[in-house]
Design a protein around this motif. Sequence first.
Motif, short mmCIF file in Angstrom:
data_model
loop_
_atom_site.label_atom_id
_atom_site.label_comp_id
_atom_site.label_asym_id
_atom_site.label_seq_id
_atom_site.Cartn_x
_atom_site.Cartn_y
_atom_site.Cartn_z
N ALA A 23 -13.81 22.37 4.39
CA ALA A 23 -15.25 22.69 4.28
C ALA A 23 -15.84 21.22 5.52
N TYR A 24 -14.27 20.58 5.21
CA TYR A 24 -15.01 19.29 6.81
C TYR A 24 -14.58 19.93 7.86
N THR A 25 -13.90 20.70 8.44
CA THR A 25 -13.91 21.71 9.70
C THR A 25 -14.98 22.41 9.68
N LEU A 26 -14.90 23.74 9.09
CA LEU A 26 -15.89 24.58 9.30
C LEU A 26 -17.27 23.77 9.18
N GLY A 27 -17.91 23.50 7.88
CA GLY A 27 -19.31 22.54 8.16
C GLY A 27 -20.00 23.99 8.42
N ASP A 28 -21.61 24.09 8.99
CA ASP A 28 -22.16 25.31 9.03
C ASP A 28 -21.67 25.94 9.89
N ARG A 29 -20.44 25.67 10.72
CA ARG A 29 -20.26 26.49 12.26
C ARG A 29 -18.85 26.92 12.44
N ALA A 30 -19.00 27.60 11.49
CA ALA A 30 -17.37 28.32 11.10
C ALA A 30 -17.54 28.97 11.95
N HIS A 31 -17.99 30.13 12.87
CA HIS A 31 -18.17 30.57 14.21
C HIS A 31 -17.72 30.00 15.25
N GLU A 32 -18.28 28.99 15.17
CA GLU A 32 -17.76 28.03 16.45
C GLU A 32 -15.95 27.57 15.86
N ALA A 33 -15.61 27.00 15.08
CA ALA A 33 -13.63 26.92 14.14
C ALA A 33 -13.15 28.04 14.79
N TRP A 34 -13.96 29.56 14.15
CA TRP A 34 -13.04 30.64 14.64
C TRP A 34 -12.38 31.03 15.44
N ALA A 35 -13.76 31.43 16.40
CA ALA A 35 -13.59 31.77 17.40
C ALA A 35 -12.37 29.76 18.37
N LEU A 77 -3.55 27.02 2.51
CA LEU A 77 -4.23 25.73 3.38
C LEU A 77 -4.54 25.39 2.46
N ASP A 78 -5.29 23.85 2.95
CA ASP A 78 -6.54 23.19 3.06
C ASP A 78 -6.87 23.30 4.63
N ASP A 79 -5.88 23.13 6.59
CA ASP A 79 -7.03 23.10 6.96
C ASP A 79 -6.25 23.70 8.14
N GLY A 80 -6.33 23.47 9.00
CA GLY A 80 -5.52 24.73 10.57
C GLY A 80 -4.74 24.01 11.77
N TRP A 81 -4.34 21.77 11.32
CA TRP A 81 -3.49 21.73 12.29
C TRP A 81 -2.50 22.17 12.05
N ARG A 321 -13.66 18.10 15.66
CA ARG A 321 -13.34 18.32 14.52
C ARG A 321 -12.05 17.63 14.44
N GLY A 322 -12.11 16.99 15.37
CA GLY A 322 -11.09 15.64 15.48
C GLY A 322 -9.05 16.11 15.74
#
Length: 335
Positions: A23-35, A77-81, A321-322
């Motif tokens: 959630a802290y990576t996707l937030g309200d901009r999930a499309h941006e992260a996935w893209a 997973l918890d996240d994508g790093w 996102r860090g």
Amino acid sequence: MIWTMPAEWEPHERAWMAWPSAAYTLGDRAHEAWATWAAVANAIVRFEPVTMVVPAHLKDVATRYLLPEVDTIEGALDDGWYRDIGPTFVRGTSGLGAVNWQFNGWGGQDWASWEHDAEASLIATGASGATAVDSPLVNEGGGIHTDGQGTFLVTRTVQLDPGRNPGLTEQDVEAELARTVGARKVIWLPRGLTRDSDRFGTRGHVDIVACFTAPGRVLIHDQQDPAHPDFEVSRLIRATLEAQTDADGRALQVVSLPAPTVLRDEEGWVDYSYVNHFVINGAVILCAFDDPHDAVAQDILAAEYPGREIVMVDARPLFARGGGIHCITQQQPAI
């Protein structure tokens, strides 16, 4: 068994990544992260195989963004790093090994979750057929960098972080790096970049600060604007490296990689860095920032990695996102 970690520029069997889901990576901009994650994977797969670890509930989403050539494997997973939560691949006399570090959310950060990420390295370890090399050291792949000949770059603020390895000394860490990845010489940098040292950073990963491009040759993040706090950090890192030799006693050649001209975003000082690139078979996937220095970095890396195509991907959504391109990728060397 003697294990050694190859240099990133040596031939790869494939690249590994993980689909962002926190959630802290996707937030309200999930499309941006996935893209953005998909843009990196889709760029890499032109040159070498890519396997993306995808949580079961996001498999259909990932399929919409990824090219058909990108392999997927289901995993919690918890996240994508995946640079940090995946294994560090090594070679030994019996073939491929995979070092499974301990992962605790970059030193037990209060904003991080790692129930699944603490086990995520086992996904690539098992799927690759590598021999598991388990380590008690709390460490992440972004916290180490090697020339492939036994010289390693690390930062004191990561491996000696009380939130990661309380009570360990430099000698303790060096002994474990010798056992697991074949370190013969460990060069301790004093710290990482300013934003990466703030609350939502890693506390100073080396892969945003400095990297080898060949034995005896190191690129450093060079913040050239005195207004930025990393101006002094860059000079400290340069002085530290210029006083060092590698595992074979060679003085290090230090090459400047100028930072982007952008100094701040809405959150404060940026740590935009071209050092955080990923070297693959026949190419380099380079962070772009829509910045005048993008072209400068492209020319420098073309000279440092002759014969490789320099492919630029907008990394601003990653840095927001860090992390960067290197932070979300992990190489499996060819055997």
